[in-house]
Design a protein around this motif. Sequence first.
Motif, short mmCIF file in Angstrom:
data_model
loop_
_atom_site.label_atom_id
_atom_site.label_comp_id
_atom_site.label_asym_id
_atom_site.label_seq_id
_atom_site.Cartn_x
_atom_site.Cartn_y
_atom_site.Cartn_z
N GLU A 73 45.29 35.57 38.63
CA GLU A 73 44.93 36.76 39.40
C GLU A 73 43.64 36.54 40.19
O GLU A 73 42.87 35.62 39.91
CB GLU A 73 44.76 37.97 38.47
N TYR A 77 39.60 41.18 40.60
CA TYR A 77 40.46 41.95 39.70
C TYR A 77 40.19 41.56 38.25
O TYR A 77 40.07 42.43 37.37
CB TYR A 77 41.94 41.74 40.05
N GLU A 81 38.85 44.03 35.21
CA GLU A 81 39.71 44.19 34.03
C GLU A 81 39.00 43.73 32.76
O GLU A 81 39.17 44.33 31.70
CB GLU A 81 41.01 43.42 34.20
#
Length: 132
Positions: A73, A77, A81
């Motif tokens: 990813e 992000y 997270e």
Amino acid sequence: MIPESFISDVDLEEEIEPNKTYRMNLKDNIIEGFIDEKDAIKQAIYKILDTERYAYPIYSWDYGIELSDLYGEDVSYVCSELEDRIAEALTQDERVTDVTDFEFDIYKGTIKVRFAAVTDIGKIYMEIEVVY
């Protein structure tokens, strides 16, 4: 049905569990001696963050952290997270009340995360590396 007189005589006060546990010697890959208090909480944090959630049937579904879906990813992000997932994983332990002071160092394919776990005995500063 349990008689009401029996229920009223029972002491319902919650007992606080001791913090003593076995010491993991990660350098020599052995278990030796015991630890308690701050060292026991640090070891518990290490174990929680080193265990992929849902991967091992011996642990409850509340134990560990979900990292496997972050591989590949985008780094922005992953960082956002990680804050949520680390805090969620660690606050499953009743000794950890909050996770704060996140800092990220980003390298090619690896993020070094520093944070403070707020516990009943004070802040514990930790650092982990996550491959993304």
